[in-house]
Motif scaffolding. Structure first.
Motif, PDB file in Angstrom:
ATOM      1  N   TRP A 156      10.256   5.742   3.033  1.00 45.49           N
ATOM      2  CA  TRP A 156      10.619   4.701   1.834  1.00 45.49           C
ATOM      3  C   TRP A 156       9.540   4.742   0.575  1.00 45.49           C
ATOM      4  O   TRP A 156      10.135   4.785  -0.430  1.00 45.49           O
ATOM      5  N   ASP A 157       8.505   4.983   0.865  1.00 44.39           N
ATOM      6  CA  ASP A 157       7.229   5.329  -0.023  1.00 44.39           C
ATOM      7  C   ASP A 157       7.443   6.499  -0.917  1.00 44.39           C
ATOM      8  O   ASP A 157       7.448   6.657  -2.016  1.00 44.39           O
ATOM      9  N   PHE A 158       8.005   7.581   0.043  1.00 48.24           N
ATOM     10  CA  PHE A 158       8.081   8.935  -0.677  1.00 48.24           C
ATOM     11  C   PHE A 158       9.424   8.800  -1.530  1.00 48.24           C
ATOM     12  O   PHE A 158       9.375   9.427  -2.800  1.00 48.24           O
ATOM     13  N   ILE A 159      10.374   8.268  -1.364  1.00 49.78           N
ATOM     14  CA  ILE A 159      11.637   7.846  -2.222  1.00 49.78           C
ATOM     15  C   ILE A 159      11.093   7.127  -3.622  1.00 49.78           C
ATOM     16  O   ILE A 159      11.401   7.473  -4.517  1.00 49.78           O
ATOM     17  N   GLY A 160      10.271   5.990  -3.378  1.00 50.61           N
ATOM     18  CA  GLY A 160       9.617   5.477  -4.346  1.00 50.61           C
ATOM     19  C   GLY A 160       8.547   6.395  -5.247  1.00 50.61           C
ATOM     20  O   GLY A 160       8.766   6.087  -6.414  1.00 50.61           O
ATOM     21  N   LEU A 161       7.990   7.397  -4.640  1.00 51.18           N
ATOM     22  CA  LEU A 161       7.137   8.247  -5.269  1.00 51.18           C
ATOM     23  C   LEU A 161       7.837   9.015  -6.280  1.00 51.18           C
ATOM     24  O   LEU A 161       7.895   9.348  -7.491  1.00 51.18           O
ATOM     25  N   LEU A 162       9.162   9.577  -5.823  1.00 52.09           N
ATOM     26  CA  LEU A 162      10.120  10.130  -6.629  1.00 52.09           C
ATOM     27  C   LEU A 162      10.583   9.458  -7.649  1.00 52.09           C
ATOM     28  O   LEU A 162      10.842  10.045  -8.835  1.00 52.09           O
ATOM     29  N   LEU A 163      10.874   8.246  -7.584  1.00 54.34           N
ATOM     30  CA  LEU A 163      11.694   7.445  -8.628  1.00 54.34           C
ATOM     31  C   LEU A 163      10.443   7.088  -9.553  1.00 54.34           C
ATOM     32  O   LEU A 163      10.740   7.180 -10.928  1.00 54.34           O
ATOM     33  N   LEU A 164       9.305   6.975  -9.196  1.00 51.64           N
ATOM     34  CA  LEU A 164       8.189   6.735 -10.144  1.00 51.64           C
ATOM     35  C   LEU A 164       7.955   8.045 -11.193  1.00 51.64           C
ATOM     36  O   LEU A 164       7.831   7.845 -12.247  1.00 51.64           O
ATOM     37  N   MET A 165       8.102   9.217 -10.361  1.00 47.74           N
ATOM     38  CA  MET A 165       7.986  10.221 -11.268  1.00 47.74           C
ATOM     39  C   MET A 165       9.358  10.452 -11.960  1.00 47.74           C
ATOM     40  O   MET A 165       8.983  11.015 -13.288  1.00 47.74           O
ATOM     41  N   LYS A 166      10.503  10.004 -11.893  1.00 52.26           N
ATOM     42  CA  LYS A 166      11.761   9.974 -12.752  1.00 52.26           C
ATOM     43  C   LYS A 166      11.389   9.158 -13.876  1.00 52.26           C
ATOM     44  O   LYS A 166      11.629   9.466 -14.802  1.00 52.26           O
ATOM     45  N   ASP A 167      10.664   8.020 -13.388  1.00 49.84           N
ATOM     46  CA  ASP A 167      10.173   6.960 -14.747  1.00 49.84           C
ATOM     47  C   ASP A 167       9.332   7.647 -15.601  1.00 49.84           C
ATOM     48  O   ASP A 167       9.490   7.419 -16.982  1.00 49.84           O
ATOM     49  N   LEU A 223       4.258  -0.110 -15.843  1.00 50.18           N
ATOM     50  CA  LEU A 223       3.314  -0.847 -14.916  1.00 50.18           C
ATOM     51  C   LEU A 223       3.448  -0.447 -13.495  1.00 50.18           C
ATOM     52  O   LEU A 223       2.419  -0.655 -12.993  1.00 50.18           O
ATOM     53  N   ARG A 224       4.614   0.062 -13.117  1.00 43.64           N
ATOM     54  CA  ARG A 224       4.857   0.453 -11.601  1.00 43.64           C
ATOM     55  C   ARG A 224       4.021   1.801 -11.452  1.00 43.64           C
ATOM     56  O   ARG A 224       3.715   2.101 -10.299  1.00 43.64           O
ATOM     57  N   LEU A 225       3.724   2.567 -12.524  1.00 43.53           N
ATOM     58  CA  LEU A 225       3.035   3.731 -12.367  1.00 43.53           C
ATOM     59  C   LEU A 225       1.400   3.584 -11.530  1.00 43.53           C
ATOM     60  O   LEU A 225       0.941   4.445 -11.088  1.00 43.53           O
ATOM     61  N   GLY A 226       1.191   2.225 -11.707  1.00 47.99           N
ATOM     62  CA  GLY A 226      -0.239   2.044 -10.880  1.00 47.99           C
ATOM     63  C   GLY A 226      -0.037   2.106  -9.542  1.00 47.99           C
ATOM     64  O   GLY A 226      -0.862   2.149  -8.944  1.00 47.99           O
ATOM     65  N   LYS A 227       1.316   2.335  -9.018  1.00 50.57           N
ATOM     66  CA  LYS A 227       1.650   2.439  -7.611  1.00 50.57           C
ATOM     67  C   LYS A 227       1.317   3.920  -7.126  1.00 50.57           C
ATOM     68  O   LYS A 227       1.399   4.262  -5.774  1.00 50.57           O
ATOM     69  N   VAL A 228       1.420   4.939  -8.163  1.00 55.32           N
ATOM     70  CA  VAL A 228       1.423   6.122  -7.735  1.00 55.32           C
ATOM     71  C   VAL A 228       0.139   6.595  -7.127  1.00 55.32           C
ATOM     72  O   VAL A 228       0.128   7.318  -5.964  1.00 55.32           O
ATOM     73  N   GLY A 229      -1.019   6.139  -7.545  1.00 58.50           N
ATOM     74  CA  GLY A 229      -2.310   6.355  -7.028  1.00 58.50           C
ATOM     75  C   GLY A 229      -2.308   5.699  -5.431  1.00 58.50           C
ATOM     76  O   GLY A 229      -2.865   6.598  -4.473  1.00 58.50           O
ATOM     77  N   GLN A 230      -1.765   4.583  -5.205  1.00 59.95           N
ATOM     78  CA  GLN A 230      -1.824   4.112  -3.902  1.00 59.95           C
ATOM     79  C   GLN A 230      -1.035   4.880  -2.965  1.00 59.95           C
ATOM     80  O   GLN A 230      -1.214   5.178  -1.921  1.00 59.95           O
ATOM     81  N   ILE A 231       0.234   5.089  -3.331  1.00 60.17           N
ATOM     82  CA  ILE A 231       1.167   5.862  -2.704  1.00 60.17           C
ATOM     83  C   ILE A 231       0.500   7.159  -2.165  1.00 60.17           C
ATOM     84  O   ILE A 231       0.603   7.735  -1.218  1.00 60.17           O
ATOM     85  N   SER A 260       0.162  16.350 -12.732  1.00 59.77           N
ATOM     86  CA  SER A 260      -0.354  15.250 -13.598  1.00 59.77           C
ATOM     87  C   SER A 260      -0.469  15.873 -15.137  1.00 59.77           C
ATOM     88  O   SER A 260      -0.235  15.371 -15.950  1.00 59.77           O
ATOM     89  N   MET A 261      -0.884  17.308 -15.108  1.00 62.15           N
ATOM     90  CA  MET A 261      -1.125  18.296 -16.195  1.00 62.15           C
ATOM     91  C   MET A 261       0.599  18.294 -16.886  1.00 62.15           C
ATOM     92  O   MET A 261       0.609  17.772 -18.219  1.00 62.15           O
TER      93      MET A 261
END
Length: 497
Positions: free
Chosen positions: A15-26, A130-138, A163-164
């Motif tokens: 579930w978190d991996f899917i969230g990480l992909l969605l955060l990258m999309k954002d 603001l959700r991008l703050g979750k990237v480091g945690q995930i 990141s680059m």
């Protein structure tokens, strides 16, 4: 209601991996929204991803109330504590951003795209940053799951490159926005003849300009207005920081990765030499090893092997020495089935695993220098020892000292009864010995009912023979009587006739 999920469990990880992909999309989508570029209008599947993302984040709010968290290294699964923790941290951010996404999904269908309400809610979608703050945690959770040091460094290197690229994407989007601000026709897009081109061509031109600030390639796109000039200076400064940071990070990670792989190759080279010296038949020919195998130092790479393979290697390493104990020799070979009151159990895969476990938990190596005392009379015996190298001197009472050469088991009695050493054993020269810990030996044998019954029968015979000795000594080693076997064989043959 079931138990809350672990934050590192299988389902939550997916579930978190899917969230990480969605955060990258954002991360890709939001900078374009700031310059009024809507990928959902250009690519229908992108709009579908946005709808799926809205549904995902709605479900994520409910799952967050059912997912434990780590507090000072301890896993908290109490629902009240979970709810309080989530309400204090991400709940308000998740709720506000998700409400904006849900509202925009419905408003887009009710109003025209140019309506002020739609434009206002689209601007509010910037709150998703603001959700991008979750990237480091995930990312930290995924890094913790990587047991291999090489995989950890490869993942870290991937994050640096990603990141680059995302940073360059943001710079390119703002460069595209700066070029769209000037309505007089004097901008970098007009000079590059891109004003009438599609938004994708304009974006690719911006991205090429952004990468050129890093020194990657070249471009003829230049600033045409004062605002573009200011932004160019800012982009060059940011690119300088990014370039130096990325290069230093990549250099250190690649160097560490190369060093780790070289260390791994070195360790496995040591392992191959160890196996060649220890086992004539190589990795799969354990039972054919040379008699001096146990004198070889154990390479650290054995700790990198799977526990089952490591245990099998250790048993193969000590096998010849262990077979000099009558109990283990009969157990492994299955011989002398009638020499005891109960038949020897037939060895199976489970028994072999117990033998391998014993080789890891109950057996160790001890080195002694010249004149070191191994044990002394009256000391509680905890180990049976087998001499590998060197010479020992055994002194019992007023009797003459005896030199004990290597290749012999001493104080075997401690494996079968409470025993105190009856003599002193010291090393004449540098020596090495194999030691069997009596308690661990008993635990391993006692973990299987068949082996325990066999050990009980053997122990009875052993103690009968021990009590029959005229004088107790640590040097005595029990050997089952062969005459009894012969008599029983002859009796069976007579009955058959």
């Amino acid at each position: 209601m079931g138990k809350p999920m672990s934050p590192t469990g299988g389902f939550r990880s997916v579930w978190d991996f899917i969230g990480l992909l969605l955060l990258m999309k954002d991360t890709v989508d939001l900078p374009l929204l700031l310059v009024d570029v809507h990928l959902g209008q250009l690519m229908p599947f992108w709009g579908l991803l946005s709808t799926m993302g809205t549904f995902y984040w709605c479900c994520d709010i409910f799952l967050a109330f059912n997912t434990g968290y780590l507090r000072k290294g301890e896993l908290v699964l109490d629902r009240t504590s979970i709810a309080i923790h989530y309400l204090r941290t991400w709940f308000l951010i998740d709720l506000s951003v998700t409400l904006v996404d849900v509202a925009l999904e419905f408003i887009s269908d009710l109003f025209d795209e140019s309506a002020y309400t739609v434009q206002f809610f689209r601007f509010l979608r910037v709150l998703r940053m603001l959700r991008l703050g979750k990237v480091g945690q995930i990312s930290a959770f995924f890094q913790d799951k990587l047991e291999s040091e090489v995989a950890f460094m490869e993942f870290s290197l991937f994050l640096v490159v990603l990141s680059m690229m995302l940073t360059e994407h943001v710079i390119a989007c703002f460069w595209l926005g700066v070029g769209s601000l000037d309505e007089s026709g004097e901008s970098w897009m007009s000079r590059a003849s891109l004003s009438d081109s599609s938004i994708m061509i304009q974006y690719l031109g911006s991205l090429r300009w952004s990468l050129a600030q890093l020194g990657i390639g070249s471009t003829n796109i230049e600033a045409a207005t004062t605002a573009e000039g200011y932004y160019t200076v800012f982009a060059c400064f940011v690119s300088l920081i990014i370039f130096s940071t990325v290069i230093s990070s990549m250099t250190s990670l690649v160097s560490a990765l190369h060093g780790s792989r070289m260390e791994e190759m070195t360790q496995f080279g040591i392992l191959r030499r160890f196996l060649r010296q220890s086992y004539d038949g190589g990795l799969f020919g354990y039972h054919e090893r040379a008699s001096t195998a146990s004198a070889v130092h154990t390479p650290p790479v054995l700790g990198m092997l799977p526990s089952a393979l490591n245990a099998e290697l250790q048993f193969a390493r000590y096998r010849d020495h262990l077979m000099k104990l009558a109990f283990l020799e009969q157990l492994v070979s299955g011989d002398d089935e009638d020499s005891m009151t109960m038949p020897v159990p037939r060895m199976n895969a489970h028994h072999e695993k117990i033998m391998h476990k014993m080789a890891v938990q109950a057996i160790g190596i001890l080195d002694t220098a010249e004149s070191d005392t191994v044990f002394y009379a009256g000391q509680d015996a905890e180990h049976a020892v087998f001499s590998l190298l060197g010479t020992f001197r055994y002194q019992q009472g007023n009797l003459a000292a005896i030199n004990v050469e290597h290749g012999k088991w001493l104080s075997e009695a401690c494996l079968w009864t409470v025993w105190c050493y009856v003599g002193d054993l010291s090393s004449v020269s540098f020596t090495r010995m194999v030691m069997i810990h009596a308690d661990e030996f008993g635990k391993c044998i006692g973990s299987d009912a068949d082996l325990q019954r066999h050990a009980h029968a053997y122990c009875i015979e052993y103690l009968e023979a021990l009590n029959g000795l005229e004088e107790l000594t640590d040097l005595w080693q029990y050997q089952p009587s062969k005459s009894d076997d012969e008599e029983k064989v002859e009796a069976r043959n007579t009955e058959a006739d």
